[in-house]
Design a protein around this motif. Structure first.
Motif, PDB file in Angstrom:
ATOM      1  N   LEU A  97      71.589  10.286  30.397  1.00  0.00           N
ATOM      2  CA  LEU A  97      71.173   9.840  29.069  1.00  0.00           C
ATOM      3  C   LEU A  97      71.610   8.390  28.813  1.00  0.00           C
ATOM      4  CD1 LEU A  97      69.623  11.242  26.765  1.00  0.00           C
ATOM      5  CD2 LEU A  97      71.809  11.769  25.703  1.00  0.00           C
ATOM      6  N   ARG A 112      77.046  15.702  27.900  1.00  0.00           N
ATOM      7  CA  ARG A 112      76.041  15.117  28.787  1.00  0.00           C
ATOM      8  C   ARG A 112      75.727  16.032  29.970  1.00  0.00           C
ATOM      9  NH1 ARG A 112      75.180   9.316  28.042  1.00  0.00           N
ATOM     10  NH2 ARG A 112      76.317   8.743  26.153  1.00  0.00           N
ATOM     11  N   LEU A 115      72.476  18.030  30.134  1.00  0.00           N
ATOM     12  CA  LEU A 115      71.252  17.380  30.577  1.00  0.00           C
ATOM     13  C   LEU A 115      71.212  17.223  32.089  1.00  0.00           C
ATOM     14  CD1 LEU A 115      68.631  16.177  29.451  1.00  0.00           C
ATOM     15  CD2 LEU A 115      69.803  13.984  29.238  1.00  0.00           C
ATOM     16  N   ILE A 307      68.103  16.332  21.222  1.00  0.00           N
ATOM     17  CA  ILE A 307      67.913  15.122  22.008  1.00  0.00           C
ATOM     18  C   ILE A 307      66.531  15.154  22.671  1.00  0.00           C
ATOM     19  CG2 ILE A 307      68.785  13.769  23.956  1.00  0.00           C
ATOM     20  CD1 ILE A 307      70.570  13.739  21.473  1.00  0.00           C
ATOM     21  N   GLU A 309      65.130  13.640  25.237  1.00  0.00           N
ATOM     22  CA  GLU A 309      65.055  13.794  26.702  1.00  0.00           C
ATOM     23  C   GLU A 309      65.288  15.241  27.116  1.00  0.00           C
ATOM     24  OE1 GLU A 309      66.540   9.522  26.104  1.00  0.00           O
ATOM     25  OE2 GLU A 309      66.578  11.437  25.054  1.00  0.00           O
ATOM     26  N   TYR A 310      66.175  15.910  26.439  1.00  0.00           N
ATOM     27  CA  TYR A 310      66.447  17.315  26.765  1.00  0.00           C
ATOM     28  C   TYR A 310      65.255  18.182  26.378  1.00  0.00           C
ATOM     29  CZ  TYR A 310      69.143  21.675  27.095  1.00  0.00           C
ATOM     30  OH  TYR A 310      69.600  22.929  27.427  1.00  0.00           O
TER      31      TYR A 310
END
Length: 316
Positions: A97, A112, A115, A307, A309-310
């Motif tokens: 990330l 983190r 992810l 989030i 991206e997740y």
């Protein structure tokens, strides 16, 4: 102790011997398990931990762990090389990330890691353990595979301090246990509320905020209670935990971060002044003491499910 907690102790506190490996593997089916080791300058111990997990829990005969990841949070020693040589996938904290600048702290690394891993069950293990046993993983993962009602499992153990049995866990006894008993008495039955060895379903972890520093263990435990209830939480006796003990001043900073984490959850409003002043004897023989002031962790990461991206990875 609340009657509810006494009943919980009898129903949700187990020994690692209560679930033989054959039972755990039979219940695993298609559930995937990720083990995460947050690491900062742990070259002396991380390799042995990785080797034990690879040999005893990732073999053809015992395929319990599907993914073993060491998240290196900026080590200046050979932690990353030793972990990789032992068979772990090593990921740098700052490579996960990257659009969000990383903050220092264990909780940041754990957040983190969601992810950087894909397991349905995520198991966290501190990287400074000595004489590591695979029971630390199988013991806390087992209930999540055999009991669909369990969502979050902490390890419990004896914590010797040097040659003194049961004297480790000083911040637990002086700070965390009083806080929990006074403010969250439903959690009074946890033997090691601040222990770094615990496992949970990803579907729970991704919904919880993560304090970035030392308060992460207390924060996750309290928030898990409010999210899924006491009966979804459990603990397993895995024996004895040996690790590197920190000095008194480091423990003071840890205690301040834990108190702050509790205070936020009690008020969700006004914060106490987030600094801690400690004193050290002056150097070079000078008289008196020198004050040193340290910031107390005040940042928390939002639930990973928020989030982008997740979320995109989950859709893909």
């Amino acid at each position: 102790m609340l009657d509810e907690v006494e009943r919980w102790l009898g129903r949700r506190s187990w020994s690692v011997a209560d679930r033989p490996m054959e039972q755990i593997l039979a219940a695993k089916r298609s559930t995937t398990v990720s083990v995460v080791l947050p690491a900062l300058n742990e070259e002396a111990t991380v390799g042995d931990i990785v080797s034990v997990i690879r040999r005893e829990l990732m073999s053809e005969a015992v395929p319990l762990v599907d993914e073993l990841v060491v998240v290196d949070s900026g080590s200046t020693d050979r932690t990353a090389q030793v972990a990789a040589a032992a068979g772990a996938r090593v990921v740098a904290r700052d490579a996960i990330l990257p659009r969000i600048p990383a903050l220092p702290g264990k909780g940041e690394v754990l957040w983190r890691s969601l992810l950087a891993t894909g397991g349905d069950v995520v198991c966290f293990v501190d990287a400074d353990l000595r004489d590591f046993s695979a029971d630390f993983v199988s013991g806390i993962v087992g209930p999540l595979l055999t009991d669909p009602d369990v969502e979050f499992v902490k390890a419990m153990y004896d914590r010797p301090l040097g040659d003194a049995p049961g004297q480790g866990g000083r911040v637990t006894e002086l700070v965390a246990r009083p806080l929990l008993n006074l403010h969250w008495p439903q959690l009074a039955g946890f033997v090691q509320p601040l222990g770094g060895e615990y496992a949970a379903r990803r579907t729970l972890l991704e919904r919880l905020p993560f304090p970035v520093g030392y308060g992460v263990e207390l924060g996750l435990l309290v928030d898990a209670l409010h999210t899924v209830g006491l009966d979804a939480l459990a603990q397993v006796d895995v024996g004895v935990r040996k690790h590197r003990h920190q000095g008194g001043q480091a423990l003071g900073r840890m205690a301040a971060a834990i108190y702050r984490t509790a205070q936020v959850r009690l008020s969700r409003g006004h914060l106490v002044r987030p600094v801690l002043t400690q004193f050290e004897r002056a150097e070079d023989g000078a008289p008196g003491f020198v004050p040193r002031t340290y910031p107390v962790d005040t940042e928390e990461r939002p639930p990973m499910a928020e989030i982008a991206e997740y979320a995109r990875r989950r859709v893909a």
